[in-house]
Write a protein that holds these residues in place. Structure first.
Motif, PDB file in Angstrom:
ATOM      1  N   PRO A 120       0.989  -1.048   0.116  1.00  0.00           N
ATOM      2  CA  PRO A 120      -0.020  -0.010   0.114  1.00  0.00           C
ATOM      3  C   PRO A 120       0.847   1.337   0.023  1.00  0.00           C
ATOM      4  N   ASP A 121       2.024   1.152   0.736  1.00  0.00           N
ATOM      5  CA  ASP A 121       2.700   2.349   0.705  1.00  0.00           C
ATOM      6  C   ASP A 121       3.416   2.901  -0.539  1.00  0.00           C
ATOM      7  N   LEU A 122       3.401   1.947  -1.591  1.00  0.00           N
ATOM      8  CA  LEU A 122       3.904   2.095  -2.822  1.00  0.00           C
ATOM      9  C   LEU A 122       2.748   2.835  -3.988  1.00  0.00           C
ATOM     10  N   ILE A 123       1.652   2.599  -3.398  1.00  0.00           N
ATOM     11  CA  ILE A 123       0.397   2.899  -4.495  1.00  0.00           C
ATOM     12  C   ILE A 123       0.436   4.663  -4.158  1.00  0.00           C
ATOM     13  N   PRO A 124       0.367   5.328  -5.223  1.00  0.00           N
ATOM     14  CA  PRO A 124       0.136   6.893  -5.230  1.00  0.00           C
ATOM     15  C   PRO A 124      -1.415   7.315  -4.854  1.00  0.00           C
ATOM     16  N   ARG A 125      -1.348   8.510  -4.302  1.00  0.00           N
ATOM     17  CA  ARG A 125      -2.713   8.981  -4.101  1.00  0.00           C
ATOM     18  C   ARG A 125      -3.422   9.045  -5.614  1.00  0.00           C
ATOM     19  N   HIS A 126      -2.911   9.204  -6.620  1.00  0.00           N
ATOM     20  CA  HIS A 126      -3.490   9.353  -7.886  1.00  0.00           C
ATOM     21  C   HIS A 126      -3.061   8.239  -8.822  1.00  0.00           C
ATOM     22  N   LEU A 127      -3.913   7.553  -9.311  1.00  0.00           N
ATOM     23  CA  LEU A 127      -3.538   6.231  -9.976  1.00  0.00           C
ATOM     24  C   LEU A 127      -4.269   6.352 -11.326  1.00  0.00           C
ATOM     25  N   HIS A 128      -3.873   6.441 -12.550  1.00  0.00           N
ATOM     26  CA  HIS A 128      -4.831   6.548 -13.768  1.00  0.00           C
ATOM     27  C   HIS A 128      -4.526   5.193 -14.672  1.00  0.00           C
ATOM     28  N   VAL A 129      -5.456   4.672 -14.965  1.00  0.00           N
ATOM     29  CA  VAL A 129      -5.551   3.412 -16.006  1.00  0.00           C
ATOM     30  C   VAL A 129      -6.099   3.666 -17.132  1.00  0.00           C
ATOM     31  N   GLN A 130      -5.516   3.447 -18.155  1.00  0.00           N
ATOM     32  CA  GLN A 130      -6.228   4.009 -19.450  1.00  0.00           C
ATOM     33  C   GLN A 130      -6.412   2.549 -20.409  1.00  0.00           C
ATOM     34  N   ALA A 131      -7.548   2.221 -20.578  1.00  0.00           N
ATOM     35  CA  ALA A 131      -7.844   0.952 -21.508  1.00  0.00           C
ATOM     36  C   ALA A 131      -7.817   1.463 -23.007  1.00  0.00           C
ATOM     37  N   LEU A 132      -6.825   0.792 -23.681  1.00  0.00           N
ATOM     38  CA  LEU A 132      -6.422   1.545 -25.028  1.00  0.00           C
ATOM     39  C   LEU A 132      -6.302   0.283 -26.091  1.00  0.00           C
ATOM     40  N   ALA A 133      -6.436   0.668 -27.388  1.00  0.00           N
ATOM     41  CA  ALA A 133      -5.937  -0.432 -28.325  1.00  0.00           C
ATOM     42  C   ALA A 133      -4.485  -0.488 -28.037  1.00  0.00           C
ATOM     43  N   ALA A 134      -3.990  -1.824 -28.506  1.00  0.00           N
ATOM     44  CA  ALA A 134      -2.672  -2.189 -28.332  1.00  0.00           C
ATOM     45  C   ALA A 134      -1.744  -1.092 -29.004  1.00  0.00           C
TER      46      ALA A 134
END
Length: 329
Positions: A120-134
């Motif tokens: 948990p201490d490695l997970i940033p406050r802001h995390l962005h996941v983008q689902a994109l074509a390869a």
């Protein structure tokens, strides 16, 4: 173009109009007056030297140039938001915000479990996941708009570092009530009279699926093409057919009423983790990449390839050699 720089308020006003579809909606979203938003967009158009919006009374619609410009504005605003997040993280001595790009099946079927496995201490406050074509995953990583990516293969570019390559056999997804669900292994020939639901992109996994069907002497008369495995699974659940898909979504996003069975032909699904070449990995990025590899290896029949041997996989990925093999009974 008449100006070398833009007022950020102009870009935000234009993005808000494109998002809401009206100046009134944009004004409400931004907490500004309608005339103020109109003026910002007019000033932006004057600065760049061409119209961004068609105006017909109260109705507006983007021009062709406006659509192209909007894509650039979205990227720019997202980059500014990430800079703010990272500046705040630096000030608080926290892990920097993280952006991960992944194909839809891997974003749904691998990343959630991988992120959950990281300290948990490695997970940033802001995390962005983008689902994109390869192809877009590769471009996002090369452009550094994503810190790293997890993508299906093929992908080759000198600007990328490949951290691991996994291969997992495709599976067939069936309704739990399907008679074939009673078998541990399903033969492709058993699907000859069925409607087959599978992926649409002819240059990626679909090519290998089509080749396997041909080799098994199966010429489907009814098919549904989709661009995401999760869509294929929901089609199966609705009774529309059987799906030949990669295993990541079936394992990572199990759906009630759907069962997964192995096939009598191996149809390889290849995928890997990538980052910009020569860019040191932060502890967070390294941890998520390692955790994603562990999640991948938990898939049935998954195995790792030498990440340095991307060229050696070219025949498997591009079709230079037989791409399926019979599974011994």
């Amino acid at each position: 173009m008449h100006s070398n720089s833009f007022d950020i308020r102009q870009l935000e006003a234009f993005a808000a109009v494109m998002s809401t579809g009206s100046v009134t909606g944009a004004a409400r979203l931004l907490g500004r007056s309608q005339p103020a938003v109109t003026r910002l967009i007019q000033d932006l158009e004057a600065d760049i030297g061409y119209a961004l919006l068609h105006r017909s009374g109260p109705r507006i619609s983007p021009t062709a140039r406006g659509l192209l410009f909007h894509a650039e504005v979205e990227r720019h605003l997202a980059s500014l938001a990430h800079i703010r997040e990272r500046a705040n993280a630096i000030g608080l001595d926290e892990p920097p915000s993280l952006t991960i790009a992944a194909t839809p099946s891997l974003a749904a079927g691998v990343l959630p479990q991988a992120i959950a496995a990281v300290a948990p201490d490695l997970i940033p406050r802001h995390l962005h996941v983008q689902a994109l074509a390869a192809e877009n995953v590769v471009q996002a990583v090369l452009a550094r708009s994503a810190d790293f990516g997890i993508s299906s293969l093929p992908l080759e570019h000198p600007g990328l570092e490949v951290h691991w390559i996994a291969e997992a056999p495709c599976v067939v997804a069936l309704a739990a009530s399907d008679p074939l669900a009673n078998d541990d292994m399903v033969r492709l020939s058993d699907l000859a009279e069925r409607r087959i639901i599978t992926l649409a992109n002819p240059y990626r996994l679909r090519h290998r699926i089509d080749e396997a069907l041909e080799r098994a002497g199966v010429a489907p008369q009814r098919m549904i093409d989709v661009n995401a495995s999760l869509t294929a699974l929901t089609m199966v659940r609705a009774g529309l057919g059987v799906a030949i898909v990669e295993p990541a979504t079936v394992c990572g996003v199990p759906l009630e009423g759907i069962v997964m069975r192995v096939l009598d032909h191996t149809i390889p699904f290849l995928f890997g983790a990538i980052s910009p070449a020569a860019m040191p990995l932060t502890p967070t990025v390294a941890a998520v990449i390692d955790a994603a590899r562990a999640v991948a290896l938990a898939m049935p029949g998954c195995r790792l390839h030498d990440a340095g041997g991307v060229e050696a996989l070219a025949d498997t990925v591009y079709g230079g050699s037989p791409m399926t093999e019979d599974v011994p009974s």
